[in-house]
Design a protein around this motif. Structure first.
Motif, short mmCIF file in Angstrom:
data_model
loop_
_atom_site.label_atom_id
_atom_site.label_comp_id
_atom_site.label_asym_id
_atom_site.label_seq_id
_atom_site.Cartn_x
_atom_site.Cartn_y
_atom_site.Cartn_z
N ALA A 108 0.86 -1.18 0.00
CA ALA A 108 0.00 0.00 0.00
C ALA A 108 0.90 1.22 0.00
CB ALA A 108 -0.89 0.01 1.23
N PHE A 109 0.46 2.25 -0.70
CA PHE A 109 1.19 3.51 -0.70
C PHE A 109 0.57 4.41 0.34
CE2 PHE A 109 2.02 7.85 -2.25
CZ PHE A 109 3.41 7.80 -2.26
N LEU A 110 1.36 4.81 1.33
CA LEU A 110 0.91 5.74 2.36
C LEU A 110 1.33 7.13 1.90
CD1 LEU A 110 1.96 3.79 5.58
CD2 LEU A 110 -0.09 3.55 4.19
N GLY A 111 0.35 7.92 1.48
CA GLY A 111 0.63 9.24 0.94
C GLY A 111 0.08 10.34 1.81
N ARG A 112 0.43 11.55 1.49
CA ARG A 112 0.00 12.70 2.29
C ARG A 112 -1.52 12.87 2.34
NH1 ARG A 112 5.05 13.92 0.94
NH2 ARG A 112 6.34 14.83 2.56
N HIS A 113 -2.20 12.30 1.35
CA HIS A 113 -3.66 12.43 1.29
C HIS A 113 -4.38 11.11 1.51
CE1 HIS A 113 -3.79 16.64 0.12
NE2 HIS A 113 -2.71 16.40 -0.59
N ARG B 165 8.01 4.97 11.80
CA ARG B 165 8.28 4.47 10.45
C ARG B 165 7.39 3.26 10.24
NH1 ARG B 165 11.62 5.03 6.53
NH2 ARG B 165 13.06 6.35 7.70
N ILE B 166 6.63 3.27 9.16
CA ILE B 166 5.79 2.15 8.77
C ILE B 166 6.25 1.76 7.38
CG2 ILE B 166 3.46 1.27 8.42
CD1 ILE B 166 2.43 3.62 10.09
N GLY B 167 6.96 0.66 7.26
CA GLY B 167 7.55 0.31 5.97
C GLY B 167 8.52 1.39 5.57
N LYS B 168 8.32 1.99 4.40
CA LYS B 168 9.19 3.06 3.91
C LYS B 168 8.64 4.45 4.25
CE LYS B 168 12.10 0.33 1.82
NZ LYS B 168 13.45 0.17 2.30
N GLU C 173 6.77 11.47 5.37
CA GLU C 173 7.48 10.95 4.19
C GLU C 173 6.64 9.83 3.61
OE1 GLU C 173 11.60 9.84 4.64
OE2 GLU C 173 12.00 11.57 5.93
N GLU C 174 6.22 10.03 2.36
CA GLU C 174 5.40 9.03 1.69
C GLU C 174 6.24 7.78 1.41
OE1 GLU C 174 2.29 11.78 -0.75
OE2 GLU C 174 4.22 11.40 -1.70
N GLY C 175 5.56 6.65 1.32
CA GLY C 175 6.26 5.42 1.01
C GLY C 175 5.33 4.22 1.05
N PHE C 176 5.88 3.09 0.64
CA PHE C 176 5.12 1.84 0.60
C PHE C 176 5.27 1.07 1.90
CE2 PHE C 176 5.50 2.85 -3.85
CZ PHE C 176 4.24 2.49 -4.35
N ALA C 177 4.19 0.39 2.27
CA ALA C 177 4.18 -0.47 3.45
C ALA C 177 3.23 -1.61 3.17
CB ALA C 177 3.72 0.32 4.66
N GLN C 178 3.30 -2.62 4.00
CA GLN C 178 2.34 -3.72 3.91
C GLN C 178 2.35 -4.48 5.23
OE1 GLN C 178 3.86 -6.09 0.66
NE2 GLN C 178 4.71 -7.59 2.06
N ALA C 179 1.25 -5.14 5.49
CA ALA C 179 1.23 -6.03 6.64
C ALA C 179 2.19 -7.17 6.32
CB ALA C 179 -0.18 -6.56 6.87
N GLY C 180 3.04 -7.47 7.26
CA GLY C 180 3.99 -8.57 7.05
C GLY C 180 5.34 -8.15 6.49
#
Length: 168
Positions: free
Chosen positions: A43-48, A115-118, A160-167
């Motif tokens: 998932a992409f965690l973005g500012r919006h 920090r969650i993922g990236k 800081e936007e970035g990708f994360a995922q469960a696991g």
């Protein structure tokens, strides 16, 4: 193990159980309802908001880009409202984008950075439960009970936007 790690404290403080995104469903009578479903891959965690391969949520207010709800509270709710056990089987019942174990309103403070993922996120404010929770659970006192217990969840701004995922 899935972890939230604060840049100032490299020790894990919680475990991601799911990242979720809203899906709108229509029942046989044409009535729509919104449900949260886990994002299966990155998932992409973005500012919006949050975006996955099968959906996205966009919020104009960057102060509430992501909603986090503690999975640690689910056992209480299953006992308090046993007629809603099916709704409480999986994360998402409280409209959360991030579900976890090991982090609650009693251990997280406004201003905390993780920090969650990236991605790097910061707790912006506590969630105020409203009539939506009353309607979802079929109880006039649900939001009031969430407040009484301080089981509301909290919002993040994305630093800081970035990708994360469960696991990950």
């Amino acid at each position: 193990m899935n972890t939230f790690v604060s840049p100032s404290n490299p020790l894990p403080v919680g475990r991601i159980t799911a990242l979720l995104c809203r899906h709108v469903l229509r029942d046989a009578q044409g009535k729509t309802c919104s449900v949260k479903k886990p994002i299966e891959a990155h998932a992409f965690l973005g500012r919006h908001g949050i975006e996955g391969a099968d959906g996205r949520e966009h919020y104009d207010d960057t102060e509430n880009a992501l909603l986090h709800y503690a999975g640690d509270h689910y056992p209480y709710w299953k006992k308090f409202i046993p007629d809603c056990t099916s709704l409480l089987q999986n994360p998402g019942a409280f409209s959360e984008n991030i579900a976890s174990l090991g982090m609650t309103e009693h251990t997280v403070c406004i201003g905390d950075v993780f920090r969650i993922g990236k991605a790097i996120v910061q707790v912006s404010f506590g969630r105020e439960a409203c009539h939506t929770m009353n309607e979802r659970f079929g109880r006039d006192d649900m939001a009031r009970e969430m407040h009484r217990l301080s089981y509301n969840g909290w919002f993040y701004r994305v630093l800081e936007e970035g990708f994360a995922q469960a696991g990950d």
